[in-house]
Enzyme design. Structure first.
Site, PDB file in Angstrom:
ATOM      1  N   ILE A 110       0.738   8.882  -7.304  1.00  0.00           N
ATOM      2  CA  ILE A 110       0.358   7.751  -6.456  1.00  0.00           C
ATOM      3  C   ILE A 110      -0.863   8.859  -5.165  1.00  0.00           C
ATOM      4  O   ILE A 110      -1.955   8.778  -4.735  1.00  0.00           O
ATOM      5  CB  ILE A 110       0.739   6.698  -5.413  1.00  0.00           C
TER       6      ILE A 110
ATOM      7  N   ASP B 100       6.318  17.697  -0.479  1.00  0.00           N
ATOM      8  CA  ASP B 100       6.924  17.324  -1.301  1.00  0.00           C
ATOM      9  C   ASP B 100       8.057  18.914  -1.842  1.00  0.00           C
ATOM     10  O   ASP B 100       7.363  19.682  -1.820  1.00  0.00           O
ATOM     11  CB  ASP B 100       5.869  16.751  -2.435  1.00  0.00           C
TER      12      ASP B 100
ATOM     13  N   THR C  73       2.078   2.637   2.279  1.00  0.00           N
ATOM     14  CA  THR C  73       2.353   1.451   0.934  1.00  0.00           C
ATOM     15  C   THR C  73       3.374   2.305  -0.404  1.00  0.00           C
ATOM     16  O   THR C  73       3.021   1.179  -0.672  1.00  0.00           O
ATOM     17  CB  THR C  73       0.509   1.811   0.586  1.00  0.00           C
ATOM     18  N   SER C  74       4.581   2.349   0.851  1.00  0.00           N
ATOM     19  CA  SER C  74       5.153   2.896  -0.466  1.00  0.00           C
ATOM     20  C   SER C  74       6.371   1.927  -0.105  1.00  0.00           C
ATOM     21  O   SER C  74       6.813   1.013  -1.337  1.00  0.00           O
ATOM     22  CB  SER C  74       5.363   3.739  -0.215  1.00  0.00           C
ATOM     23  N   ARG C  75       7.393   1.774   0.633  1.00  0.00           N
ATOM     24  CA  ARG C  75       8.685   1.058   0.301  1.00  0.00           C
ATOM     25  C   ARG C  75       8.539   0.758   2.056  1.00  0.00           C
ATOM     26  O   ARG C  75       8.620   1.918   3.639  1.00  0.00           O
ATOM     27  CB  ARG C  75       9.977   1.223   0.215  1.00  0.00           C
TER      28      ARG C  75
ATOM     29  N   ASP D 218       1.221  -1.633   4.007  1.00  0.00           N
ATOM     30  CA  ASP D 218       1.583  -2.531   2.334  1.00  0.00           C
ATOM     31  C   ASP D 218       2.972  -3.462   2.511  1.00  0.00           C
ATOM     32  O   ASP D 218       3.082  -4.547   1.572  1.00  0.00           O
ATOM     33  CB  ASP D 218       0.559  -2.545   1.314  1.00  0.00           C
TER      34      ASP D 218
ATOM     35  N   GLU E 151      10.286  -7.057   4.293  1.00  0.00           N
ATOM     36  CA  GLU E 151       9.141  -8.571   3.633  1.00  0.00           C
ATOM     37  C   GLU E 151      10.120  -9.196   2.420  1.00  0.00           C
ATOM     38  O   GLU E 151       9.909 -10.346   2.627  1.00  0.00           O
ATOM     39  CB  GLU E 151       8.526  -7.437   3.137  1.00  0.00           C
TER      40      GLU E 151
ATOM     41  N   HIS F  69       2.099  -6.693   0.677  1.00  0.00           N
ATOM     42  CA  HIS F  69       2.902  -5.819  -0.298  1.00  0.00           C
ATOM     43  C   HIS F  69       1.389  -6.379  -1.402  1.00  0.00           C
ATOM     44  O   HIS F  69       1.857  -6.625  -3.197  1.00  0.00           O
ATOM     45  CB  HIS F  69       4.086  -6.166  -0.938  1.00  0.00           C
TER      46      HIS F  69
HETATM   47  P1  NAI Z   1       6.185   9.171  -8.156  1.00  0.00           P
HETATM   48  O1  NAI Z   1       7.276   9.248  -8.637  1.00  0.00           O
HETATM   49  O2  NAI Z   1       4.541   9.730  -8.828  1.00  0.00           O
HETATM   50  O3  NAI Z   1       6.067  10.442  -6.488  1.00  0.00           O
HETATM   51  C1  NAI Z   1       6.710  10.402  -6.028  1.00  0.00           C
HETATM   52  C2  NAI Z   1       6.595  11.517  -5.457  1.00  0.00           C
HETATM   53  O4  NAI Z   1       7.586  11.551  -4.158  1.00  0.00           O
HETATM   54  C3  NAI Z   1       7.207  12.565  -6.411  1.00  0.00           C
HETATM   55  O5  NAI Z   1       6.542  13.414  -6.112  1.00  0.00           O
HETATM   56  C4  NAI Z   1       8.571  13.266  -5.491  1.00  0.00           C
HETATM   57  O6  NAI Z   1       9.267  15.071  -5.592  1.00  0.00           O
HETATM   58  C5  NAI Z   1       8.091  13.058  -3.556  1.00  0.00           C
HETATM   59  N1  NAI Z   1       9.423  12.644  -2.736  1.00  0.00           N
HETATM   60  C6  NAI Z   1      10.197  12.266  -3.117  1.00  0.00           C
HETATM   61  N2  NAI Z   1      12.131  12.952  -1.916  1.00  0.00           N
HETATM   62  C7  NAI Z   1      10.316  13.632  -1.666  1.00  0.00           C
HETATM   63  C8  NAI Z   1      10.686  13.406   0.336  1.00  0.00           C
HETATM   64  N3  NAI Z   1      11.925  12.944   0.898  1.00  0.00           N
HETATM   65  N4  NAI Z   1       9.488  13.442   1.173  1.00  0.00           N
HETATM   66  C9  NAI Z   1       8.813  13.746   0.214  1.00  0.00           C
HETATM   67  N5  NAI Z   1       8.351  13.765  -0.881  1.00  0.00           N
HETATM   68  C10 NAI Z   1       9.153  13.107  -1.870  1.00  0.00           C
HETATM   69  O7  NAI Z   1       5.867   8.005  -7.645  1.00  0.00           O
HETATM   70  P2  NAI Z   1       4.662   6.797  -7.078  1.00  0.00           P
HETATM   71  O8  NAI Z   1       4.436   6.161  -8.460  1.00  0.00           O
HETATM   72  O9  NAI Z   1       3.603   7.565  -7.187  1.00  0.00           O
HETATM   73  O10 NAI Z   1       5.274   5.807  -5.838  1.00  0.00           O
HETATM   74  C11 NAI Z   1       4.772   6.039  -5.136  1.00  0.00           C
HETATM   75  C12 NAI Z   1       5.274   4.577  -3.800  1.00  0.00           C
HETATM   76  O11 NAI Z   1       4.466   4.263  -4.128  1.00  0.00           O
HETATM   77  C13 NAI Z   1       7.079   4.807  -4.790  1.00  0.00           C
HETATM   78  O12 NAI Z   1       7.591   3.993  -3.383  1.00  0.00           O
HETATM   79  C14 NAI Z   1       6.628   3.248  -5.512  1.00  0.00           C
HETATM   80  O13 NAI Z   1       8.018   1.990  -4.833  1.00  0.00           O
HETATM   81  C15 NAI Z   1       5.253   2.791  -4.312  1.00  0.00           C
HETATM   82  N6  NAI Z   1       4.349   1.535  -4.843  1.00  0.00           N
HETATM   83  C16 NAI Z   1       4.080   1.000  -4.006  1.00  0.00           C
HETATM   84  C17 NAI Z   1       3.063   0.334  -4.314  1.00  0.00           C
HETATM   85  C18 NAI Z   1       2.761  -1.289  -3.888  1.00  0.00           C
HETATM   86  O14 NAI Z   1       1.925  -2.565  -4.216  1.00  0.00           O
HETATM   87  N7  NAI Z   1       2.851  -1.131  -3.031  1.00  0.00           N
HETATM   88  C19 NAI Z   1       3.013  -0.003  -5.557  1.00  0.00           C
HETATM   89  C20 NAI Z   1       3.984   0.742  -6.834  1.00  0.00           C
HETATM   90  C21 NAI Z   1       4.512   1.571  -6.163  1.00  0.00           C
END
Ligand code: NAI
Length: 332
Positions: A156, A175, A234-236, A260, A265, A297
């Site tokens: 993302i 990252d 928009t993550s957690r 988001d 929540e 969300h």
């Molecule tokens: P991904 O697994 O593809 O990428 C996550 C990245 O974060 C990785 O490159 C990892 O190395 C990096 N990372 C890990 N620890 C870190 C730190 N301390 N500092 C900086 N970077 C770090 O995950 P993706 O699919 O990109 O999802 C990202 C976030 O989006 C997740 O938290 C997921 O739960 C959230 N999400 C939110 C949604 C929503 O509807 N609001 C829907 C889908 C995902």
């Protein structure tokens, strides 16, 4: 035919899930309530459960599922921070997820939040409906030439970074697992976390929630952010210390916040609480700020994402066997 106890059902879940290829090979029991230790017993008779992000799959919940003979939890989300994976492993319950359904959906919502917040679209929309055509208080800033910080350049974060580059922004990123090749190809600069905080006019979080990232944005890290920056999450929700963010807004160190996701929540987002008194004082406070934009969300909520979530989840459910062997997308 396998029976699936499906929790936290919304109309769009039912619509997309039952339309997915192979869905008619499963028997669906849809529950509108969330899966917790109190409601796990309602899965009696099912072979697997299907759960979403605000269900609470703690040890007590998983023990009840295991006692009912359920060997498979199919998450219809990418995130799995709400599951006690250690307990699941010990109880012999396989956990599958949908690792990527539409990173574009979430990245595009992130951009929508920044644009809306910066150009005060949420306020303008309400004003003109009230025939208030005044522009006072609606001054924004050009994104062009500003610096956007991306924390987490996974699926993302990368797409969000590329879109922000399209606006002519400088994009800096942190990252722990950087991709130099991707950064080079997209004109993104990797820096250490504090440098990203220091330089960013807009900071956007795209990293997973785990014990190491809980409250990564707290009073100390907020203090290292550029004065007047905008924060987008928009993550957690638990990546932010909400009370520190509220202090940052009250003091003006943050000029805006778009969320988001929200720390507390669970039980609030996805529900229509319009007829009740909001019990969460911090959420109530956030909603009072003119420079805070909250969506519940919904970043994932596109037709493409829902279709893909349904396709992969049904595939995972069909893969699961009574022996717990799951060639599907198993959570490590
Ligand atoms: P991904 O697994 O593809 O990428 C996550 C990245 O974060 C990785 O490159 C990892 O190395 C990096 N990372 C890990 N620890 C870190 C730190 N301390 N500092 C900086 N970077 C770090 O995950 P993706 O699919 O990109 O999802 C990202 C976030 O989006 C997740 O938290 C997921 O739960 C959230 N999400 C939110 C949604 C929503 O509807 N609001 C829907 C889908 C995902």
């Amino acid at each position: 035919m396998k029976t699936i106890a499906f929790y936290d059902t919304k109309p769009y879940d039912r619509q997309f899930m039952t339309a997915a290829p192979g869905a008619d090979e499963l028997r669906w029991v849809f529950h509108e309530f969330r899966l917790t230790s109190d409601t796990a017993g309602c899965a009696r008779g099912a072979d697997a459960v299907c759960s979403f992000v605000n269900d609470r799959l703690d040890r007590a919940c998983l023990e009840t599922l295991a006692a009912l003979g359920i060997g498979h939890v199919a998450l219809r989300s990418a995130g799995f921070n709400h599951v006690d994976l250690m307990a699941a492993r010990q109880l012999g319950i396989a956990v599958t997820r949908v690792p990527a359904y539409s990173p574009h959906a979430v990245a595009e919502h992130t951009v929508a939040l920044l644009l809306s917040l910066n150009r005060k679209i949420h306020r303008a929309y309400n004003r003109v409906r009230d025939q208030n055509f005044s522009l006072t208080g609606l001054v924004g800033f050009d994104l062009f030439g500003k610096t956007c910080g991306i924390v987490g350049t996974g699926k993302i974060g990368r797409i969000a970074a590329q879109i922000f580059r399209g606006f002519g922004m400088r994009v800096v990123a942190y990252d722990p697992n950087p991709s130099a090749e991707w950064a080079m190809a997209n004109g993104v600069e990797y820096l250490d976390f504090d440098e990203v905080l220091r330089l960013s006019d807009a900071l956007s979080l795209h990293l997973p929630l785990n014990p190491g990232t809980h409250h990564i944005i707290n009073a100390a890290s907020l203090g290292r952010m550029k004065s007047g920056a905008v924060l987008i999450n928009t993550s957690r929700g638990k990546l932010l210390d909400t009370s520190a963010v509220i202090d940052g807004l009250k003091g003006g160190h943050l000029s805006g916040v778009a969320l988001d996701v929200y720390e507390e929540e669970e039980g609030v987002f996805f529900e229509d609480l319009s007829g009740s008194v909001l019990q969460d004082d911090e959420l109530a406070r956030l909603l009072m700020f003119p420079n805070v934009l909250v969506t519940a969300h919904q970043a994932f909520l596109t037709r493409e994402a829902l279709g893909e979530i349904a396709r992969v989840t049904v595939g995972n459910l069909l893969c699961g066997s009574s022996s717990g062997f799951l060639p599907g997308t198993v959570v490590e």
